[in-house]
Design an enzyme around this catalytic site. Structure first.
Site, PDB file in Angstrom:
ATOM      1  N   SER A  28      65.154 -32.849 -56.845  1.00  0.00           N
ATOM      2  CA  SER A  28      65.653 -32.508 -55.508  1.00  0.00           C
ATOM      3  C   SER A  28      66.270 -33.726 -54.821  1.00  0.00           C
ATOM      4  O   SER A  28      67.327 -33.634 -54.189  1.00  0.00           O
ATOM      5  CB  SER A  28      64.521 -31.933 -54.661  1.00  0.00           C
ATOM      6  OG  SER A  28      65.023 -31.357 -53.480  1.00  0.00           O
ATOM      7  N   GLY A  68      61.426 -35.066 -63.044  1.00  0.00           N
ATOM      8  CA  GLY A  68      60.367 -34.676 -62.130  1.00  0.00           C
ATOM      9  C   GLY A  68      60.903 -33.768 -61.031  1.00  0.00           C
ATOM     10  O   GLY A  68      62.098 -33.771 -60.721  1.00  0.00           O
ATOM     11  N   CYS A  69      60.012 -32.982 -60.433  1.00  0.00           N
ATOM     12  CA  CYS A  69      60.446 -32.002 -59.427  1.00  0.00           C
ATOM     13  C   CYS A  69      60.999 -32.684 -58.177  1.00  0.00           C
ATOM     14  O   CYS A  69      62.094 -32.372 -57.712  1.00  0.00           O
ATOM     15  CB  CYS A  69      59.290 -31.073 -59.085  1.00  0.00           C
ATOM     16  SG  CYS A  69      57.762 -31.913 -58.611  1.00  0.00           S
ATOM     17  N   TYR A  70      60.233 -33.623 -57.610  1.00  0.00           N
ATOM     18  CA  TYR A  70      60.727 -34.350 -56.443  1.00  0.00           C
ATOM     19  C   TYR A  70      62.000 -35.118 -56.784  1.00  0.00           C
ATOM     20  O   TYR A  70      62.934 -35.197 -55.976  1.00  0.00           O
ATOM     21  CB  TYR A  70      59.673 -35.353 -55.970  1.00  0.00           C
ATOM     22  CG  TYR A  70      58.579 -34.811 -55.081  1.00  0.00           C
ATOM     23  CD1 TYR A  70      58.868 -34.091 -53.926  1.00  0.00           C
ATOM     24  CD2 TYR A  70      57.242 -35.064 -55.377  1.00  0.00           C
ATOM     25  CE1 TYR A  70      57.861 -33.630 -53.099  1.00  0.00           C
ATOM     26  CE2 TYR A  70      56.223 -34.612 -54.551  1.00  0.00           C
ATOM     27  CZ  TYR A  70      56.536 -33.889 -53.408  1.00  0.00           C
ATOM     28  OH  TYR A  70      55.532 -33.451 -52.588  1.00  0.00           O
ATOM     29  N   ALA A  71      62.024 -35.732 -57.984  1.00  0.00           N
ATOM     30  CA  ALA A  71      63.182 -36.529 -58.382  1.00  0.00           C
ATOM     31  C   ALA A  71      64.425 -35.661 -58.522  1.00  0.00           C
ATOM     32  O   ALA A  71      65.538 -36.084 -58.193  1.00  0.00           O
ATOM     33  CB  ALA A  71      62.891 -37.267 -59.683  1.00  0.00           C
TER      34      ALA A  71
END
Length: 881
Positions: A684, A679-682
């Site tokens: 980063s 995932g994108c947040y994960a």
């Protein structure tokens, strides 16, 4: 599991449902499913099956598919026509009834997967409020409410009102429920002179409960009883739940309370598991076990002593009920009887015939014909050994321990009951207490393979078998130990070298993850770096099919593929856009099609593509992956296609490689056919925390505050284009945000769990983080701010140096001194980090990182994974500054 119906697929693409899957088991998830499946659209049976399939997929976001399906199978098979109430008794405290919407949603989840708990509730706080308002002073003796006629009159009214309120809340959700306020409990006076109209249950009539379940409705009970003469009596709800459980003998007795478990009286930590046969006597001697805690433990032991050993008690919060029931890790406090464990240095002490039978029935090598019982027994006796297990031998483990050598666990044989009831964990923990270092192996097709990875500090897979170990933190020492094993014949095949350079290549079986020593759990303190022997990257043209290209991520990926020198997009599937040209792809003229599961299976069987990318909403991917698996069965093992899934469906799944190349093994990705895109947040969050893992302060976990552009919320259907083509628009717009930002999913965001899960494997110990997402009025780009308490004092320069060392040579990571701003990340293909600061006392670091959620957070990372898995240069087709 059945494929989603056409109507369901359409509905699941709606705004509410896509957000909902991220918080499975919670309020928005079930509301979304209700909207997704209108009963008027289909027949009742079809809707029920689709409903169950959808909810089951939602459960995959709180645990692995294997965990969820195993528990569903166990719970579903526990009840039959002769005993329909065998699944669970759920006791609800009065305080929990105040959160009736959350409670109803959690119970509806169970109902919608075909499980029928018997629900019993109290109403103590509500009763106290009304009694006091009517001028009656509550009176207690020995913790028991003294009940006179006035109190009982109020109690009956309150119980009925609360019962009907819960039934009504369930019915509103489409969950059938039946109020049962009498006729189940028969009681005598406990002590009429002392307690008044308080009863002691003498008999339980389960027929009303079974009739309710057979009629397809959840039975909702109150804790009121009647005497033989018909006098209504008040009974304690906890005691009533216990008596009910003794009659029904359910697998689970669940006590829902607002605290969510039992807690250690000194440290304040939640007690995850209590095994009564092994721990009860010692636990009751602890000075902090007193008053209510001691009473509860005594009651739980007395209850479980009356029940089969398969029964267990769980104390849990309402919102964590699904996690407790359907995952191995659970969420509350689990209390079970277990068995006393033993360890002996001779098979004769256990019983040769018993040991022989266990090996015959459970040893996978014996069952497959690769070994014999006699052969196993003879090898055990070649060196000094210790045999561990429990009294009924639900788990049997054998540890070979020659003098002066590292021990090897040569066998770990567990029954289904041993796994389900956690006995295998108890035995393994007993082994860990005796041996600070241990090696063992398991077959790559072991259905409980994830269990081994969770307990190992390192691992390596070779030719269908995985070598695991704990307690050794230097790669050179691992190689030395393994070399001695091989020389002495203590392990059955060669595993050297143990670095990723020996990892299986693309010939690995489809769907089987190849782990290397440093791929999933790097060895702490080891600076040795393994690099795959450089072979020329492939330039062979290959074909890609994209399922679900309508959203922003699909559009970003097709644009990237237009510049790829070797990978050609040949199929793109979207039901709404079928027949229209794909305008974002410029290498060839391609039209959207509407690929069915049958089409996918046929294409895979005929070898029409080399890779699949699933760009579908969460919870929808599985039928397409299953179709690929079916199609691959008739092909050569090394000819199956690569699958990259962009959803969250397989990010916790054993057999899938987690594709974040900068942190986890590139060799594992190269060797894999099944890759879950992070995932994108994960992404980063993990890149922010990983360089500082050594300095994580246990119990004071890092916090990440993430701010994302509104494209991260996905798309929804827009007005038709002039040519009639369906269009998409962002679900969230700057106008809807009024120029500001909007925090959402403030707890339990799936990317929080995802980041913690994989960082824990990276660290070799549990890591947690707190994550708060926010949507902002720009289109794409995430800024993540990490605040992390430090276990040791550092300077800002030290912190920056750790990031420079960790990401040295990474082409898609840029380190700068200043705080990254939106222009540093928007439309960029990598991750930027900067703003390194440390609190004046040196005990807290703050670092800022950022990426474009559609690129490094999704499409660019997907292309990295495709390139690695297909043998290309990792950065082929990716603009690298």
């Amino acid at each position: 599991m059945h494929a989603l119906t056409h109507a369901t697929k359409v509905a699941l693409r709606g705004a509410g449902a896509q957000r909902a899957v991220l918080v499975a088991g919670r309020r928005h998830a079930l509301q979304a499913v209700r909207r997704a499946i209108p009963a008027s659209a289909r027949g009742i049976q079809s809707v029920a099956q689709t409903d169950r399939d959808t909810i089951t997929r939602l459960l995959y976001s709180i645990g692995t598919k294997r965990e969820v399906e195993r528990y569903l199978r166990i719970f579903s098979s526990s009840s039959d026509a002769s005993n329909p109430a065998k699944f669970a008794v759920i006791k609800i405290g009065g305080a929990v009834l105040e959160e009736i919407d959350e409670l109803a949603l959690s119970l509806s989840f169970l109902y919608r997967v075909g499980l029928y708990p018997v629900v019993l509730h109290g109403a103590g706080p509500q009763l106290n409020n009304i009694i006091e308002s009517e001028g009656v002073v509550p009176d207690y003796i020995d913790g028991i409410r003294v009940t006179d006629a006035k109190t009982l009159q109020i109690a009956r009214r309150v119980f009925l009102e609360e019962n009907l309120k819960l039934v009504g809340a369930l019915e509103k959700l489409g969950t059938r429920a039946r109020p049962i306020t009498s006729g189940v409990f028969t009681a005598d006076f406990l002590d009429k002179d002392k307690y008044g109209l308080v009863g002691k249950i003498t008999k339980v009539d389960k027929r009303p409960l079974e009739a309710s379940i057979r009629a397809g409705a959840l039975p909702i009970l109150t804790s009121l009883a009647e005497s033989e003469s018909g006098q209504i009596l008040n009974v304690n709800a906890d005691i009533a739940a216990g008596e009910l459980a003794k009659e029904l003998e359910p697998l689970k007795i669940v006590f829902l309370n607002e605290k969510g478990g039992l807690f250690h009286g000194v440290t304040g930590e939640k007690l995850d598991v209590i095994n009564l046969d092994e721990e009860y006597d010692e636990l009751m001697k602890q000075p902090w076990v007193k008053y209510g805690t001691k009473l509860k433990l005594r009651e739980f032991k007395e209850l479980l002593d009356h029940l089969p050993r398969t029964s267990s008690v769980a104390v849990i919060r309402t919102d964590m009920l699904q996690r407790e029931l359907f995952t191995d890790s659970g969420a509350g406090t689990l209390i079970r009887r277990g068995y006393k464990l033993f360890h002996h240095n001779s098979i004769d002490s256990v019983g040769p015939d018993r040991v022989r039978q266990v090996i015959h029935d459970r040893d996978p090598d014996v069952l497959s014909g690769d070994d014999s019982v006699t052969g196993v027994l003879n090898r055990i006796k070649e060196t000094p050994y210790t045999i561990y297990g429990d009294e009924p031998l639900d788990v049997l483990a054998i540890v070979s321990r020659p003098e002066g050598e590292v021990p090897v666990m040569t066998k770990l044989l567990a029954s289904r009951s041993g796994i389900m009831n956690g006995i295998v964990d108890n035995v393994f923990n007993a082994i860990k207490r005796d041996h600070r270092r241990l090696f063992w192996t398991a077959r790559a097709d072991d259905e409980n393979r994830a269990w081994h990875f969770e307990r190992a500090d390192g691992s390596f897979t070779r030719a269908g078998r995985t070598l695991f170990w704990y307690g050794v933190h230097d790669v050179d020492e691992v190689e030395r130990i393994v070399k001695s094993f091989e020389a002495n014949g203590r392990i059955s095949r060669s595993y050297l070298p143990v670095g990723p350079s020996a990892a299986p290549k693309s010939g690995s079986a489809a769907g089987v993850r190849s782990y290397s020593t440093l791929s999933r759990r790097p060895l702490p303190g080891s600076s040795r770096s393994y690099a795959t022997a450089a072979s020329a990257p492939s330039t062979e043209p290959k074909r890609l099919a994209l399922i679900g290209a309508r959203g922003f991520t699909g559009q970003a990926l097709t644009t990237l593929l237009s510049a790829h020198p070797y990978l050609n997009l040949t199929h793109v599937s979207s039901r709404q856009l079928a027949g229209y040209p794909l305008e974002s792809y410029t290498k060839a003229s391609i039209k959207f099609s509407d690929l069915s599961m049958e089409d996918v299976e046929r294409m895979e069987k005929d070898g029409e593509v080399d890779a699949w990318v699933m760009a579908l909403p969460n919870g929808v991917c599985k039928p397409f992956v299953d179709a690929v698996e079916r199609g691959a069965k008739g092909r050569a093992r090394d000819a199956g296609s690569v699958v990259v899934d962009l959803s969250s469906d397989y990010r916790f799944e054993d057999g899938w490689t987690y594709g974040l190349p900068e942190l986890y093994s590139r060799d594992a990705i190269r060797a894999s056919k099944r890759i879950s895109n992070p995932g994108c947040y994960a992404t980063s969050s993990q890149l922010l925390i990983a360089p500082l893992l050594k300095y994580v302060k246990e119990g004071a976990w890092p916090t990440v505050f993430g701010v994302s552009g509104y494209s991260g919320a996905g798309t929804t259907a827009g007005p038709p284009a002039p040519d009639g083509r369906p269009t998409t628009i962002a679900k969230t717009t700057p106008e809807s945000l009024f120029g500001g930002i909007k925090p959402y999913s403030l707890t339990d965001h799936i990317h929080e769990r995802e980041a913690a899960w994989h960082l824990s494997h990276l660290a070799g110990s549990q890591v947690k983080l707190a994550f708060v997402p926010t949507v902002a009025p720009w289109f794409s780009g995430i800024i993540s701010i990490m605040s992390m308490p430090l276990s040791d004092k550092l300077s800002a320069r030290d912190v920056k140096a750790l990031y420079e060392k960790k990401y040295k040579g990474e082409k898609l990571i840029r380190i700068k001194q200043e705080v990254p701003m939106l222009p540093d990340v928007e439309n960029q293909h990598g991750w930027t980090v900067g703003g390194f600061q440390v609190h004046s006392e040196g005990d807290r670091a703050v670092v800022v990182g950022g990426l474009d959620n559609l690129l490094k957070g999704a499409a660019t990372q997907c292309l990295q994974n495709l390139n690695l898995a297909l043998g290309y240069d990792e950065y082929a087709g990716i603009p690298v500054a």
